[in-house]
Design an enzyme around this catalytic site. Sequence first.
Site, PDB file in Angstrom:
ATOM      1  N   LYS A 143       0.845  -1.134  -0.052  1.00 46.74           N
ATOM      2  CA  LYS A 143       0.380  -0.352   0.151  1.00 46.74           C
ATOM      3  C   LYS A 143       1.074   0.986  -0.138  1.00 46.74           C
ATOM      4  O   LYS A 143       1.794   0.883   0.903  1.00 46.74           O
ATOM      5  CB  LYS A 143      -0.826   0.093   1.127  1.00 46.74           C
ATOM      6  CG  LYS A 143      -2.042   1.116   1.301  1.00 46.74           C
ATOM      7  CD  LYS A 143      -1.102   2.432   2.705  1.00 46.74           C
ATOM      8  CE  LYS A 143      -0.342   2.349   3.472  1.00 46.74           C
ATOM      9  NZ  LYS A 143       0.368   3.449   4.433  1.00 46.74           N
ATOM     10  N   ASP A 178      -6.046   0.613   8.041  1.00 47.29           N
ATOM     11  CA  ASP A 178      -5.737   0.187   6.668  1.00 47.29           C
ATOM     12  C   ASP A 178      -6.404  -0.926   6.131  1.00 47.29           C
ATOM     13  O   ASP A 178      -6.267  -1.585   4.725  1.00 47.29           O
ATOM     14  CB  ASP A 178      -4.014   0.520   6.362  1.00 47.29           C
ATOM     15  CG  ASP A 178      -3.817   1.615   6.607  1.00 47.29           C
ATOM     16  OD1 ASP A 178      -4.547   2.741   6.658  1.00 47.29           O
ATOM     17  OD2 ASP A 178      -2.421   1.609   6.541  1.00 47.29           O
TER      18      ASP A 178
END
Length: 268
Positions: A8, A128
């Site tokens: 990410k 996340d």
Amino acid sequence: MRETAYAKINLALHVRARRDDGYHELETLFAFVDQGDVLTTSAAKRDEVAVAGEFGTALTDPFDNIVAKALGKLPRSNGLRITLEKNLPVAAGLGGGSADAGAIFRIVRQMHGLPDDWQDRAAALGADVPACVESLTCIGRGTGTELETIESDLTGTSVLLVNPRIPLSTGPVFQAWDGKDRGSMPQGTASLIAKQGRNDLEAPAISRCPEIATVLESLNGTDAFLSRMSGSGATCFALYRSHDAMREAAEKLAFHHPDWWQMAGKLR
């Protein structure tokens, strides 16, 4: 079954305010690289997790393993044996653990389906994690769990990830933030948000880890059209118009900084 836990990155990360619950109000543009950790799965009588790979030795606490925690969040009729090849550095701003958990959710979805409240179960593992389940470009608000899908005009863009091999925990970086709200994230295409946005944690992260400034300076010295720190650091990324430009930059940085970690790929 093999599943990649996609790295990410935050193309933009705006810290707006401190919430009453102690967390910070965020606006971020999540994007994902087509490389990352790799999870290999097979059926088992009970859940088992083994860790290998370059950064596997950093995961020494079996009670703090997010892969095992993710497995425990999802009801199933049988166990899973997971081997995690840990290719992403830990505490690096790449959502490595969250990406691993997101990969577990995808594995279970393919094999058994997910419960209706899977987003809440994912969010309980980390802010996340919900974005990492789909691992596609999206906007995150709140603590990062309020997601809005966005059509990305950056899909396929060559990206280089660079980390000075210095772990950097999120907590101290937020503590070093000056608390100033510098305004909302711009609206528009992914490329516009990335270019006009910023990472408000970059300066506080550099105050904790000055080597980040050296990494950014080195990336800015290549043919990248955008370079920025990801998340709370210390990994930085650079975007390139072509694979050749990215490869040339990777070779240049490897020559001058052979001790730095690198990963090359494309945005999903």
